[in-house]
Design a protein around this motif. Sequence first.
Motif, PDB file in Angstrom:
ATOM      1  N   THR A 256     -10.756   2.514 -12.052  1.00  0.00           N
ATOM      2  CA  THR A 256     -10.308   3.219 -13.335  1.00  0.00           C
ATOM      3  C   THR A 256     -11.148   2.602 -14.681  1.00  0.00           C
ATOM      4  OG1 THR A 256      -8.463   1.465 -13.572  1.00  0.00           O
ATOM      5  CG2 THR A 256      -8.015   3.508 -12.248  1.00  0.00           C
ATOM      6  N   ASN A 257     -12.040   1.523 -14.791  1.00  0.00           N
ATOM      7  CA  ASN A 257     -12.677   1.161 -15.745  1.00  0.00           C
ATOM      8  C   ASN A 257     -14.006   1.365 -15.875  1.00  0.00           C
ATOM      9  OD1 ASN A 257     -10.436  -0.203 -17.785  1.00  0.00           O
ATOM     10  ND2 ASN A 257      -9.687  -0.499 -15.834  1.00  0.00           N
ATOM     11  N   ASN A 258     -14.473   2.167 -14.992  1.00  0.00           N
ATOM     12  CA  ASN A 258     -15.947   2.842 -14.832  1.00  0.00           C
ATOM     13  C   ASN A 258     -15.791   4.137 -14.694  1.00  0.00           C
ATOM     14  OD1 ASN A 258     -17.780   0.223 -14.410  1.00  0.00           O
ATOM     15  ND2 ASN A 258     -16.275  -0.388 -12.856  1.00  0.00           N
ATOM     16  N   ALA A 259     -16.839   4.625 -15.331  1.00  0.00           N
ATOM     17  CA  ALA A 259     -17.104   5.885 -15.466  1.00  0.00           C
ATOM     18  C   ALA A 259     -17.601   6.513 -13.991  1.00  0.00           C
ATOM     19  CB  ALA A 259     -18.144   6.351 -16.485  1.00  0.00           C
ATOM     20  N   PHE A 260     -16.738   7.718 -13.678  1.00  0.00           N
ATOM     21  CA  PHE A 260     -17.095   8.727 -12.546  1.00  0.00           C
ATOM     22  C   PHE A 260     -17.092  10.149 -12.859  1.00  0.00           C
ATOM     23  CE2 PHE A 260     -15.191   4.802 -10.833  1.00  0.00           C
ATOM     24  CZ  PHE A 260     -16.204   4.421  -9.904  1.00  0.00           C
ATOM     25  N   LEU A 261     -18.349  10.698 -12.641  1.00  0.00           N
ATOM     26  CA  LEU A 261     -18.467  12.044 -13.077  1.00  0.00           C
ATOM     27  C   LEU A 261     -17.596  12.888 -12.548  1.00  0.00           C
ATOM     28  CD1 LEU A 261     -20.715  13.866 -14.596  1.00  0.00           C
ATOM     29  CD2 LEU A 261     -21.706  14.322 -12.227  1.00  0.00           C
ATOM     30  N   ALA A 262     -17.062  13.059 -11.316  1.00  0.00           N
ATOM     31  CA  ALA A 262     -16.245  13.886 -10.816  1.00  0.00           C
ATOM     32  C   ALA A 262     -14.710  13.755 -11.435  1.00  0.00           C
ATOM     33  CB  ALA A 262     -16.195  13.463  -9.272  1.00  0.00           C
ATOM     34  N   ALA A 263     -14.468  12.462 -11.674  1.00  0.00           N
ATOM     35  CA  ALA A 263     -13.169  12.321 -12.314  1.00  0.00           C
ATOM     36  C   ALA A 263     -13.118  12.971 -13.785  1.00  0.00           C
ATOM     37  CB  ALA A 263     -12.678  10.771 -12.210  1.00  0.00           C
ATOM     38  N   SER A 264     -14.024  12.377 -14.640  1.00  0.00           N
ATOM     39  CA  SER A 264     -14.022  12.732 -15.788  1.00  0.00           C
ATOM     40  C   SER A 264     -14.590  14.211 -16.275  1.00  0.00           C
ATOM     41  CB  SER A 264     -14.789  11.790 -16.985  1.00  0.00           C
ATOM     42  OG  SER A 264     -14.321  10.356 -16.558  1.00  0.00           O
ATOM     43  N   ARG A 265     -15.753  14.370 -15.919  1.00  0.00           N
ATOM     44  CA  ARG A 265     -16.218  15.624 -16.500  1.00  0.00           C
ATOM     45  C   ARG A 265     -15.919  16.818 -15.790  1.00  0.00           C
ATOM     46  NH1 ARG A 265     -22.571  16.646 -17.442  1.00  0.00           N
ATOM     47  NH2 ARG A 265     -22.657  18.801 -18.129  1.00  0.00           N
ATOM     48  N   ALA A 266     -15.707  16.715 -14.263  1.00  0.00           N
ATOM     49  CA  ALA A 266     -15.298  17.921 -13.341  1.00  0.00           C
ATOM     50  C   ALA A 266     -13.572  17.727 -13.374  1.00  0.00           C
ATOM     51  CB  ALA A 266     -15.655  18.029 -12.138  1.00  0.00           C
ATOM     52  N   GLY A 267     -12.905  16.649 -13.472  1.00  0.00           N
ATOM     53  CA  GLY A 267     -11.668  16.544 -12.881  1.00  0.00           C
ATOM     54  C   GLY A 267     -10.595  16.593 -14.392  1.00  0.00           C
ATOM     55  N   GLY A 268     -11.121  16.608 -15.337  1.00  0.00           N
ATOM     56  CA  GLY A 268      -9.955  16.694 -16.548  1.00  0.00           C
ATOM     57  C   GLY A 268      -9.674  15.491 -16.966  1.00  0.00           C
ATOM     58  N   TYR A 269      -9.852  14.293 -16.361  1.00  0.00           N
ATOM     59  CA  TYR A 269      -9.351  13.091 -16.918  1.00  0.00           C
ATOM     60  C   TYR A 269     -10.011  12.259 -17.860  1.00  0.00           C
ATOM     61  CZ  TYR A 269      -6.436  13.080 -12.421  1.00  0.00           C
ATOM     62  OH  TYR A 269      -5.574  13.256 -11.589  1.00  0.00           O
ATOM     63  N   PRO A 270      -9.261  11.557 -18.794  1.00  0.00           N
ATOM     64  CA  PRO A 270      -9.968  10.829 -19.873  1.00  0.00           C
ATOM     65  C   PRO A 270     -11.249  10.366 -19.475  1.00  0.00           C
ATOM     66  CG  PRO A 270      -7.690  10.093 -19.550  1.00  0.00           C
ATOM     67  CD  PRO A 270      -7.814  10.763 -18.330  1.00  0.00           C
ATOM     68  N   ARG A 271     -12.044  10.284 -20.679  1.00  0.00           N
ATOM     69  CA  ARG A 271     -13.603   9.742 -20.502  1.00  0.00           C
ATOM     70  C   ARG A 271     -13.555   8.577 -21.443  1.00  0.00           C
ATOM     71  NH1 ARG A 271     -17.742  14.139 -21.082  1.00  0.00           N
ATOM     72  NH2 ARG A 271     -19.166  12.479 -20.872  1.00  0.00           N
ATOM     73  N   PRO A 272     -14.437   7.698 -21.225  1.00  0.00           N
ATOM     74  CA  PRO A 272     -15.306   7.487 -19.808  1.00  0.00           C
ATOM     75  C   PRO A 272     -14.426   7.094 -18.734  1.00  0.00           C
ATOM     76  CG  PRO A 272     -15.791   5.935 -21.368  1.00  0.00           C
ATOM     77  CD  PRO A 272     -14.820   6.582 -22.026  1.00  0.00           C
ATOM     78  N   PHE A 273     -13.362   6.480 -19.037  1.00  0.00           N
ATOM     79  CA  PHE A 273     -12.503   5.903 -17.813  1.00  0.00           C
ATOM     80  C   PHE A 273     -11.133   6.457 -17.914  1.00  0.00           C
ATOM     81  CE2 PHE A 273     -14.954   2.035 -20.136  1.00  0.00           C
ATOM     82  CZ  PHE A 273     -15.954   2.472 -19.320  1.00  0.00           C
TER      83      PHE A 273
ATOM     84  N   GLY B 104     -17.888  -0.768 -19.292  1.00  0.00           N
ATOM     85  CA  GLY B 104     -17.005  -1.004 -18.085  1.00  0.00           C
ATOM     86  C   GLY B 104     -16.892  -2.082 -17.607  1.00  0.00           C
ATOM     87  N   TYR B 105     -16.077  -1.976 -16.451  1.00  0.00           N
ATOM     88  CA  TYR B 105     -15.667  -3.404 -15.722  1.00  0.00           C
ATOM     89  C   TYR B 105     -16.842  -3.383 -14.399  1.00  0.00           C
ATOM     90  CZ  TYR B 105     -12.632  -6.877 -13.338  1.00  0.00           C
ATOM     91  OH  TYR B 105     -11.961  -7.777 -12.707  1.00  0.00           O
ATOM     92  N   ASN B 106     -17.752  -4.430 -14.849  1.00  0.00           N
ATOM     93  CA  ASN B 106     -19.076  -4.358 -13.875  1.00  0.00           C
ATOM     94  C   ASN B 106     -18.547  -5.514 -12.892  1.00  0.00           C
ATOM     95  OD1 ASN B 106     -21.256  -4.307 -12.698  1.00  0.00           O
ATOM     96  ND2 ASN B 106     -22.593  -5.656 -14.039  1.00  0.00           N
ATOM     97  N   ALA B 107     -18.029  -5.113 -11.847  1.00  0.00           N
ATOM     98  CA  ALA B 107     -17.271  -6.245 -10.956  1.00  0.00           C
ATOM     99  C   ALA B 107     -17.513  -5.779  -9.369  1.00  0.00           C
ATOM    100  CB  ALA B 107     -15.682  -6.338 -11.119  1.00  0.00           C
ATOM    101  N   ARG B 108     -17.491  -7.030  -8.707  1.00  0.00           N
ATOM    102  CA  ARG B 108     -17.807  -6.539  -7.124  1.00  0.00           C
ATOM    103  C   ARG B 108     -16.889  -7.564  -6.348  1.00  0.00           C
ATOM    104  NH1 ARG B 108     -23.676  -7.190  -4.665  1.00  0.00           N
ATOM    105  NH2 ARG B 108     -22.303  -7.123  -2.773  1.00  0.00           N
ATOM    106  N   PHE B 109     -16.397  -7.239  -5.207  1.00  0.00           N
ATOM    107  CA  PHE B 109     -16.058  -8.105  -4.168  1.00  0.00           C
ATOM    108  C   PHE B 109     -17.156  -8.617  -3.449  1.00  0.00           C
ATOM    109  CE2 PHE B 109     -12.886  -4.699  -4.534  1.00  0.00           C
ATOM    110  CZ  PHE B 109     -11.615  -5.274  -5.138  1.00  0.00           C
ATOM    111  N   VAL B 110     -16.801 -10.182  -3.220  1.00  0.00           N
ATOM    112  CA  VAL B 110     -17.682 -10.636  -2.389  1.00  0.00           C
ATOM    113  C   VAL B 110     -16.876 -11.691  -1.597  1.00  0.00           C
ATOM    114  CG1 VAL B 110     -19.387 -10.813  -4.375  1.00  0.00           C
ATOM    115  CG2 VAL B 110     -17.619 -12.674  -4.313  1.00  0.00           C
ATOM    116  N   PRO B 111     -17.616 -12.049  -0.438  1.00  0.00           N
ATOM    117  CA  PRO B 111     -17.010 -12.934   0.378  1.00  0.00           C
ATOM    118  C   PRO B 111     -17.019 -14.588  -0.252  1.00  0.00           C
ATOM    119  CG  PRO B 111     -18.986 -11.887   1.303  1.00  0.00           C
ATOM    120  CD  PRO B 111     -18.977 -11.455  -0.168  1.00  0.00           C
TER     121      PRO B 111
END
Length: 660
Positions: free
Chosen positions: A355-372, A385-392
């Motif tokens: 929810t804190n990174n931009a996704f084309l399908a969600a914002s541009r095509a889905g009508g949700y707020p942009r960019p997040f 954006g929230y540049n995060a990743r899960f790690v071991p």
Amino acid sequence: EHIRVLSQWHRDSGMDGYFKAADYVVQAAKDAGLEDVRFIEQPRDAANYTARSAELWMVEPVEVKLADIAETPVSLADGSHDADLTAELVWIANASKDTLKRLDVAGKIVLTDANPGTAVANAVYEKGALGVVSYVTSEGRSPLDVPDQIAWSRIGQTPPAGKSPTFAFMLSPRKGEMLRKLLDTKSLQDIFATGKRTPGGRIVLKVRVDTELGTAPGRTGFVEGWIRGSRIHDQQIVITAHLQEEKSSANDDGSGCANILEIARAYNALIKAGKMPRPERDIRFWWTDEIYSEYRYFQDFPEEPRKFLANVHQDMVGANQAMGSRVQHIIFAPYSRTSYLDAVYGAVGTFLIETNNAFLAASRAGGYPRPFTRPLYSTRGTRDGYNARFVPHFSSSDHMCFVDGIIGVPAVATINWDDKFIHSSDDDLYQIDQTQLRRNAFLTAATAYVLAFAGPKDVRVLAGETFAQGEGRLANDVRTAMRIVRESDAADHGWADAALLVEQGIDREIRALRSSSVFAGGDHAARAVIEALVARLGPKQAAFTGDLASYYHELYGAEPPFGTVDSLGASVAKRIPANNGTLKEYFESRAKVQAQTKLHGIMRDEVYNFVDGKRSYLDIYKAVRAEQLAAGTWYYGTVTLQDVVTLLDAAVASGTLRIQ
């Protein structure tokens, strides 16, 4: 704003700055509404140390101030002693004993691009130099990347018997190279841009250092505050960050210290406003002397860890990710402690990332707020954006103390990496992004919130999430196993490794599922949910093993060598180690273990973590080997049975472990 205050102090363990920071946090925690706030004093093996003033001047061939801790406290290596002297400077390159054979450094100050501790040992204590000037970089960084950064460093406070104490100044690579260049030339130059051209080839430095050194043992400690639970007091949630670091350490770990103050304030504000009930479980907040405080506290109060449900740790959570391309790592527990906690943390973390990174399908095509779609911003933070990743799992911070096998508490953490500013003059307030602070505070606060209220009614969710997350782990196990079978050049084509990945993966997921029973209490329906999911795992093991066997047969035209164990494995299959002695005795003995192995540090810890008085040497090897394979050799190195046996035997010899 808390970081703004904390970053003014050089606050390594035992320093005046550490205690000033602790005093500030005590008051801030009280202001945030925490109960029973106190500073828990602890002994410190070394003497307390504080540098009061330190200046380094070049007086020949021109007068230039090179370093001053009033400007940059890390300019003096911690542990340096008093000095008031003038002496010639000599270049000693990497400060090795071989290099120093050819140099006369007695009565001089030495310049090096190596660790100051190496130069102190080889040039000062062995060859009679007076002190050290180093421009080594922090964390092995390239000087080209950080030409003006000054590394935080330290030297031993106590010199060898018969030797005089010394000092070490730290310079930036640019300034250090300027000194080296000046020593290299005798021609006229103006390297330091003073406006005066002078001949090089000789440099004289003037040193003044004033320090305050107490007697050993010294003192340290940590700050504790509580939100008392309404009902459950033996399943505490411990939220941690560490106070101990260099000046300014805004991100490491001023950010974590500030964030858990903000979490405490937010919780109490919501409780006071009637928008959040008082948590059912106790929540403890700790601001620690990193890693030392926890281990010391567990040894002094060995009954306390038995009251812990989970630890959620905040370290390096304020990084402006556009500066240095930093990534927020969301760190799962090691496989020895996989549990419901990973599921909750993973669910909240996934929500934040999606929810804190931009996704084309969600914002541009889905009508949700942009960019997040569900943005968390701070007014004075970035809109990044929230540049995060899960790690071991990786350790290197306070959460490692909780997952230690003899403590056995699930723990997760956030740390951004790679960070080119850590442990240097650059870890300052301007590198902080308040938006990332807020997101990471939410991650910990939401995770702890779920745990604080979870009961039998929530087991369906917790067990379901744990099972579903485990499906992902198991899929990785199978994918890795197939790759091993396909690529291994071993005689068995990697079958032993492939089979143990599946076997240990199923065992791990059973443990993880059953960890949710802590919330079930005596509710038979809740426990039935867990056991129904556990029952699904047995057939999965048979199915996965069958899939692997079929794949093996298609590749090699033969059945895999089921159940083979080499002679070493057979000889240790019934040797069952157990932890020995009190917590204090255990950790004192473990510090004395002498074992030459090639085990990755975290895998070495996991060998200890899997010791439970039930697993044999062979079982422990299988568990740790599977964890290493699942993450990859590039991440955890290589685990061999011989190395595991060597470490466990050494631990038995030291009294850390006993054989059942």
